[in-house]
Design a protein around this motif. Structure first.
Motif, mmCIF file in Angstrom:
data_model
loop_
_atom_site.group_PDB
_atom_site.id
_atom_site.type_symbol
_atom_site.label_atom_id
_atom_site.label_comp_id
_atom_site.label_asym_id
_atom_site.label_seq_id
_atom_site.Cartn_x
_atom_site.Cartn_y
_atom_site.Cartn_z
ATOM 1 N N VAL A 44 0.846 -1.193 0.000
ATOM 2 C CA VAL A 44 0.000 0.000 0.000
ATOM 3 C C VAL A 44 0.882 1.246 0.000
ATOM 4 C CG1 VAL A 44 -1.767 1.293 1.247
ATOM 5 C CG2 VAL A 44 -1.815 -1.209 1.259
ATOM 6 N N VAL A 45 0.650 2.121 -0.971
ATOM 7 C CA VAL A 45 1.383 3.379 -1.077
ATOM 8 C C VAL A 45 0.462 4.507 -0.635
ATOM 9 C CG1 VAL A 45 2.593 4.956 -2.609
ATOM 10 C CG2 VAL A 45 2.716 2.493 -3.005
ATOM 11 N N VAL A 46 0.970 5.380 0.232
ATOM 12 C CA VAL A 46 0.183 6.509 0.738
ATOM 13 C C VAL A 46 0.910 7.801 0.405
ATOM 14 C CG1 VAL A 46 -0.891 7.581 2.759
ATOM 15 C CG2 VAL A 46 -0.687 5.080 2.630
ATOM 16 N N THR A 47 0.248 8.703 -0.315
ATOM 17 C CA THR A 47 0.817 10.030 -0.550
ATOM 18 C C THR A 47 0.367 10.957 0.580
ATOM 19 O OG1 THR A 47 -1.010 10.987 -1.845
ATOM 20 C CG2 THR A 47 0.584 9.594 -3.027
ATOM 21 N N GLN A 101 -0.291 9.747 7.916
ATOM 22 C CA GLN A 101 0.487 8.932 8.845
ATOM 23 C C GLN A 101 -0.365 7.871 9.519
ATOM 24 O OE1 GLN A 101 1.361 11.081 12.849
ATOM 25 N NE2 GLN A 101 1.134 12.740 11.355
ATOM 26 N N VAL A 102 -1.635 8.195 9.750
ATOM 27 C CA VAL A 102 -2.538 7.221 10.373
ATOM 28 C C VAL A 102 -2.872 6.108 9.387
ATOM 29 C CG1 VAL A 102 -4.831 6.889 11.393
ATOM 30 C CG2 VAL A 102 -3.481 8.906 11.982
ATOM 31 N N VAL A 103 -3.081 6.458 8.122
ATOM 32 C CA VAL A 103 -3.362 5.435 7.115
ATOM 33 C C VAL A 103 -2.180 4.472 7.006
ATOM 34 C CG1 VAL A 103 -3.854 4.988 4.688
ATOM 35 C CG2 VAL A 103 -4.921 6.934 5.826
ATOM 36 N N VAL A 104 -0.969 5.001 6.999
ATOM 37 C CA VAL A 104 0.221 4.144 6.947
ATOM 38 C C VAL A 104 0.278 3.242 8.178
ATOM 39 C CG1 VAL A 104 2.744 4.109 6.981
ATOM 40 C CG2 VAL A 104 1.547 5.767 5.548
ATOM 41 N N GLU A 105 0.047 3.824 9.332
ATOM 42 C CA GLU A 105 0.126 3.067 10.587
ATOM 43 C C GLU A 105 -0.905 1.943 10.636
ATOM 44 O OE1 GLU A 105 0.563 4.235 15.270
ATOM 45 O OE2 GLU A 105 -1.009 5.248 14.137
ATOM 46 N N VAL A 106 -2.144 2.236 10.264
ATOM 47 C CA VAL A 106 -3.204 1.237 10.325
ATOM 48 C C VAL A 106 -2.985 0.157 9.266
ATOM 49 C CG1 VAL A 106 -5.685 0.844 10.113
ATOM 50 C CG2 VAL A 106 -4.850 2.870 11.315
ATOM 51 N N ALA A 107 -2.557 0.554 8.074
ATOM 52 C CA ALA A 107 -2.293 -0.431 7.027
ATOM 53 C C ALA A 107 -1.193 -1.395 7.463
ATOM 54 C CB ALA A 107 -1.896 0.269 5.727
ATOM 55 N N ALA A 122 -0.092 -5.050 5.919
ATOM 56 C CA ALA A 122 0.355 -4.578 4.616
ATOM 57 C C ALA A 122 1.806 -4.117 4.681
ATOM 58 C CB ALA A 122 -0.523 -3.431 4.131
ATOM 59 N N ALA A 123 2.501 -4.244 3.574
ATOM 60 C CA ALA A 123 3.774 -3.563 3.392
ATOM 61 C C ALA A 123 3.436 -2.148 2.935
ATOM 62 C CB ALA A 123 4.624 -4.273 2.352
ATOM 63 N N THR A 124 4.073 -1.144 3.529
ATOM 64 C CA THR A 124 3.659 0.233 3.277
ATOM 65 C C THR A 124 4.802 1.087 2.748
ATOM 66 O OG1 THR A 124 4.063 0.715 5.628
ATOM 67 C CG2 THR A 124 1.788 0.253 4.968
ATOM 68 N N ALA A 125 4.412 2.054 1.909
ATOM 69 C CA ALA A 125 5.335 3.071 1.419
ATOM 70 C C ALA A 125 4.722 4.428 1.726
ATOM 71 C CB ALA A 125 5.576 2.924 -0.075
ATOM 72 N N ALA A 126 5.508 5.299 2.340
ATOM 73 C CA ALA A 126 5.047 6.613 2.763
ATOM 74 C C ALA A 126 5.726 7.684 1.923
ATOM 75 C CB ALA A 126 5.351 6.828 4.247
ATOM 76 N N ILE A 127 4.939 8.383 1.105
ATOM 77 C CA ILE A 127 5.482 9.414 0.223
ATOM 78 C C ILE A 127 5.131 10.787 0.782
ATOM 79 C CG2 ILE A 127 5.369 10.417 -2.084
ATOM 80 C CD1 ILE A 127 4.751 7.647 -3.161
ATOM 81 N N GLY A 128 6.124 11.674 0.853
ATOM 82 C CA GLY A 128 5.888 13.021 1.364
ATOM 83 C C GLY A 128 6.730 14.044 0.642
ATOM 84 N N THR A 129 6.370 15.323 0.792
ATOM 85 C CA THR A 129 7.110 16.395 0.133
ATOM 86 C C THR A 129 8.375 16.762 0.910
ATOM 87 O OG1 THR A 129 5.732 18.038 1.255
ATOM 88 C CG2 THR A 129 5.078 17.385 -0.956
ATOM 89 N N ALA A 150 5.938 1.620 10.729
ATOM 90 C CA ALA A 150 6.563 0.320 10.996
ATOM 91 C C ALA A 150 8.009 0.349 10.493
ATOM 92 C CB ALA A 150 5.781 -0.790 10.297
ATOM 93 N N PRO A 151 8.893 -0.420 11.130
ATOM 94 C CA PRO A 151 10.305 -0.419 10.713
ATOM 95 C C PRO A 151 10.510 -0.729 9.233
ATOM 96 C CG PRO A 151 10.045 -1.545 12.811
ATOM 97 C CD PRO A 151 8.663 -1.258 12.315
ATOM 98 N N ALA A 152 9.625 -1.558 8.674
ATOM 99 C CA ALA A 152 9.788 -1.958 7.272
ATOM 100 C C ALA A 152 9.158 -0.973 6.286
ATOM 101 C CB ALA A 152 9.182 -3.345 7.051
ATOM 102 N N THR A 153 8.522 0.084 6.784
ATOM 103 C CA THR A 153 7.903 1.064 5.886
ATOM 104 C C THR A 153 8.960 1.755 5.031
ATOM 105 O OG1 THR A 153 6.025 1.502 7.361
ATOM 106 C CG2 THR A 153 6.577 3.221 5.785
ATOM 107 N N LEU A 154 8.706 1.822 3.740
ATOM 108 C CA LEU A 154 9.588 2.548 2.838
ATOM 109 C C LEU A 154 9.187 4.023 2.860
ATOM 110 C CD1 LEU A 154 11.712 2.744 0.554
ATOM 111 C CD2 LEU A 154 9.843 2.282 -1.067
ATOM 112 N N VAL A 155 10.098 4.874 3.283
ATOM 113 C CA VAL A 155 9.843 6.311 3.318
ATOM 114 C C VAL A 155 10.483 6.948 2.092
ATOM 115 C CG1 VAL A 155 10.194 8.455 4.585
ATOM 116 C CG2 VAL A 155 9.728 6.327 5.832
ATOM 117 N N VAL A 156 9.658 7.600 1.280
ATOM 118 C CA VAL A 156 10.134 8.267 0.071
ATOM 119 C C VAL A 156 9.850 9.758 0.235
ATOM 120 C CG1 VAL A 156 10.069 8.317 -2.444
ATOM 121 C CG2 VAL A 156 9.521 6.198 -1.237
ATOM 122 N N GLY A 157 10.862 10.497 0.665
ATOM 123 C CA GLY A 157 10.696 11.922 0.917
ATOM 124 C C GLY A 157 11.198 12.782 -0.217
#
Length: 232
Positions: free
Chosen positions: A6-9, A17-23, A28-35, A48-55
């Motif tokens: 699951v990718v969250v923009t 951040q809540v959507v990433v946390e709940v997923a 789910a494996a999660t990717a967090a995209i931010g500006t 989660a430790p395995a969350t991919l953060v794409v800043g």
């Protein structure tokens, strides 16, 4: 959501951040995209430790959106759901207002969703149950004074959702949107300190609705605009 990617923009914000946390909590494996180059420390702690953060991603650029989705694919090997939370709000009357406010709202609320969806689509079509969930707004159904720029941009999100849903029918990818009323965030509490916060939509409740639409179980639903109004 077990085993899904699951990718969250807009993932560094109050809802994202809540959507990433709940997923993540649902498997789910999660990717967090931010500006921002990186999420604030208090936000990063929720991932989660395995969350991919794409800043450092500006989703008003299609090239940057593609780079972000390529990074997700490279990390996880797949992409099953895109949740477009990225957005902003401005209250400004038309009389005496700045035309640039309209441009900003359409760029941040609509263009980001279109670019993210276009960039993710090749990978979503490879999924057995591809999902796109956009965040619209109940305020876009009937705009009040000062809500013109925001409501018009979110109405654009609604029409984009319906159009892409029709485009992808029968191809294994659904496209839906949630339409929240006021979300219970620190910023909204600061702006409206006298409001009854208990009537607002809790971010965890909104995340639950989003993740249902992002799940395999929601395969029969596409083109829906789901009101999530809380007690309002």
């Amino acid at each position: 959501m077990q085993g899904r990617v699951v990718v969250v923009t807009g993932a560094f914000g109050a809802l994202g951040q809540v959507v990433v946390e709940v997923a993540s909590a649902r498997g789910a494996a999660t990717a967090a995209i931010g500006t921002a180059a990186a999420p604030p420390v208090e936000v990063a702690k929720r991932f989660a430790p395995a969350t991919l953060v794409v800043g450092g991603i500006d989703l008003t650029s299609l090239d940057q959106a593609r780079a972000a989705m390529t990074a997700v694919k490279a990390r996880f090997g797949r992409l099953d759901a895109l949740v477009n939370v990225a957005g902003a709000f401005v209250w400004e009357k038309i009389e005496g207002g700045d035309p640039r406010s309209w441009q900003k709202m359409f760029a941040v609320n609509l263009t980001t969703a279109v670019n993210a969806a276009q960039a993710a689509l090749p990978y979503l079509l490879e999924s057995e149950a591809g999902r796109i969930v956009n965040v619209g707004a109940l305020a876009a159904l009937k705009a009040g004074a000062g809500m013109g720029p925001y409501a018009a941009s979110k109405a654009g999100v609604h029409r984009f959702t319906e159009s892409l849903a029709e485009e992808l029918k029968g191809r294994g990818v659904t496209v839906n949107a949630v339409l929240p009323s006021t979300i219970d965030t620190p910023a909204n509490r600061a702006d409206m300190p006298d409001a009854d916060f208990s009537r607002w939509v809790a971010p965890t409740d909104l995340a639950a609705a989003i993740l249902f639409l992002a799940s395999p179980e929601a395969g029969a639903i596409t083109g829906a605009l789901l009101p999530v109004a809380g007690g309002l």
